[in-house]
Design a protein around this motif. Structure first.
Motif, PDB file in Angstrom:
ATOM      1  N   GLY A  98       0.797  -1.218   0.000  1.00 26.98           N
ATOM      2  CA  GLY A  98       0.000   0.000   0.000  1.00 26.98           C
ATOM      3  C   GLY A  98       0.830   1.269   0.000  1.00 26.98           C
TER       4      GLY A  98
ATOM      5  N   LYS B 282      -8.942   0.537  -2.687  1.00 25.22           N
ATOM      6  CA  LYS B 282      -8.100   1.687  -2.369  1.00 25.22           C
ATOM      7  C   LYS B 282      -8.061   1.928  -0.864  1.00 25.22           C
TER       8      LYS B 282
ATOM      9  N   ASN C 149      -6.028   4.312   2.314  1.00 23.23           N
ATOM     10  CA  ASN C 149      -5.310   5.568   2.535  1.00 23.23           C
ATOM     11  C   ASN C 149      -4.099   5.414   3.449  1.00 23.23           C
TER      12      ASN C 149
ATOM     13  N   LYS D 131      -8.684   2.337   5.533  1.00 25.69           N
ATOM     14  CA  LYS D 131      -9.348   2.940   4.366  1.00 25.69           C
ATOM     15  C   LYS D 131      -9.298   4.460   4.402  1.00 25.69           C
TER      16      LYS D 131
END
Length: 460
Positions: free
Chosen positions: A72, A135, A137, A460
């Protein structure tokens, strides 16, 4: 995309790699070059290094102290902390402790619950999210250590020596569900003494600070003890766990039996060392040094689990009563060492416990502080605790669950914003640190769902 459904596709691989990881005996051993905790923990760490690489993660091994497995992007990091070392296996297993044998739907082996099994499950939860392309964060970084059971020097090396950055928030799957918001302080004491007249006497019980000793053996000259047969008959008449004695060549071989358990829950076990000294007070002792040792145990230790006779039976409302466990105990060549593990309520200062013990015990023993770990406390109302609680409730349906305080110590103490989250469900038997440690295969589904959702919601 339903991540909770997707993650179940990895279940067969999870089972295979839990088996593979527990087949490595990763008990702490003397350091070797490049292996700070011995060969076993290094091998176990490298098992996860290779697994992480094969699954497509970015992997770094930090000198066989710890390894990171991550994916990530983002400035912030969700940390998942697990450990690959285990406590010694002990005796009396029904299946070999490093076999990963599957019997009646259970994977048997030291580490299946604590903590290789939960680490493998968490890794595959990461894999499911990474492969889904969803996705996030935050980066997701698993940090695996190789010395959790013997002082967490791995995390000291990673965070303090190497000065690696702290995760923004973190959890460790190394306790029980739902969420552990508080962990008691941990004090480790060694009682030491020299007994020149007992050089030919040997005593060995237990194998670690943080386990209740299941067996204790005293080998002693027949001339040191009197009235043994009568004492055995009287003592064993009303005890579930027995004392046995065999005499050979003028030596009594006395075995005390108990039940192993994690030191943070000593009431789940039965302490064979304490029981031996309780028995010896019924015996005629013909050696003054041994008499003094037996008197010490039966004045200050007894069969107590709360340290009352040492003046430390404290408690508080949020984390409960102090617990005290006599772990590993040895007498060899006249040198005694008694390893004591104490879990202190979060609102009681560890130093107060240490001071009280010294005041009571120092006329009998040298008192050495072998460990002093501060408690952990995270507000029940914090984002981390409340988010994980909601996930647990939604997936298990246990709407009445509340955050818990424990006596155990986890890697959550090594991070600035972390808690323990699972991996023991309320429907599972807690046999961590005990013989026949196992993980039911049908529980893996629930655990995969919980951890994939936790990673997603926190990152997230």
């Amino acid at each position: 995309m339903n991540l909770q459904e997707k993650v179940l596709n990895y279940k067969d691989e999870v089972v295979k790699h839990i088996q593979g990881s527990v087949q490595i005996k990763s008990v702490m051993e003397p350091a070797q070059e490049g292996m700070p905790f011995g060969e076993g923990p290094a091998k176990a760490l490298n098992y996860f290094v290779e697994l992480g690489k094969n699954l497509g993660f970015k992997v770094i091994n930090y000198d066989n102290y710890a390894t990171t497995i991550e994916f990530g992007e983002g400035e912030e990091v969700l940390g998942i902390l697990g450990h690959v070392d285990v406590v010694p296996e002990g005796e009396g297993w029904d299946y070999p402790p490093y076999s990963g044998a599957i019997v009646d739907g259970k994977i048997y082996g030291r580490g299946t619950l604590d903590d290789k099994g939960p680490s493998v499950i968490s890794l595959y939860a990461m894999k499911a999210i990474m492969d889904s392309g969803v996705k996030l964060n935050k980066k997701v970084r698993m940090i695996l250590g190789a010395n959790e059971e013997s002082g967490s020097k791995c995390m000291d090396y990673y965070f303090k020596t190497l000065k690696m950055p702290q995760p923004t928030l973190a959890f460790t799957p190394d306790s029980t569900f739902p969420v552990t918001f508080a962990e008691k302080g941990i004090v480790r004491i060694k009682f030491k003494n020299n007994y020149p007249t007992l050089k030919d006497v040997s005593l060995a019980g237990g194998n670690a600070f943080n386990s209740v000793p299941e067996r204790c053996e005293l080998n002693i000259s027949k001339e040191f003890l009197g009235g043994l047969e009568k004492a055995l008959e009287t003592y064993n008449s009303n005890k579930e766990f027995k004392i046995e004695c065999v005499e050979k060549d003028g030596i009594y071989h006395i075995n005390s039996y108990g039940k192993s358990a994690h030191a943070s829950k000593p009431s789940l076990g039965y302490n064979s060392v304490s029981a031996l000294f309780e028995f010896l007070k019924e015996v005629e002792i013909k050696n003054e040094e041994l008499k003094s040792l037996v008197e010490f145990f039966n004045t200050y230790i007894k069969m107590e689990l709360d340290g009352k006779s040492l003046g430390v039976n404290f408690e508080d409302e949020e984390s409960g009563k102090l617990t005290l466990n006599i772990g590993k105990t040895t007498l060899k060549d006249g040198v005694l060492e008694v390893c004591v593990d104490i879990r202190c309520p979060v609102h009681v200062a560890n130093d107060k416990v240490i001071t009280n013990i010294k005041e009571k015990a120092e006329k009998y023993m040298e008192v050495e502080v072998a460990g002093n770990t501060a408690p952990l406390y995270v507000s029940k109302d914090s984002f981390l605790v409340s988010t994980l609680m909601n996930i647990y409730k939604d997936i298990t349906g246990d709407k009445e669950a509340q955050p818990i305080a424990i006596g155990g110590g986890t890697y959550a103490r090594s991070v600035t914003n972390g808690v323990a989250f699972g991996a023991l469900l309320s429907s599972q038997v807690d046999n961590m640190h005990q013989k026949n440690e196992y993980l039911e295969i049908d529980k893996i589904d629930t655990l995969l769902k919980i951890y994939v959702e936790a990673i997603y919601q926190l990152a997230k």
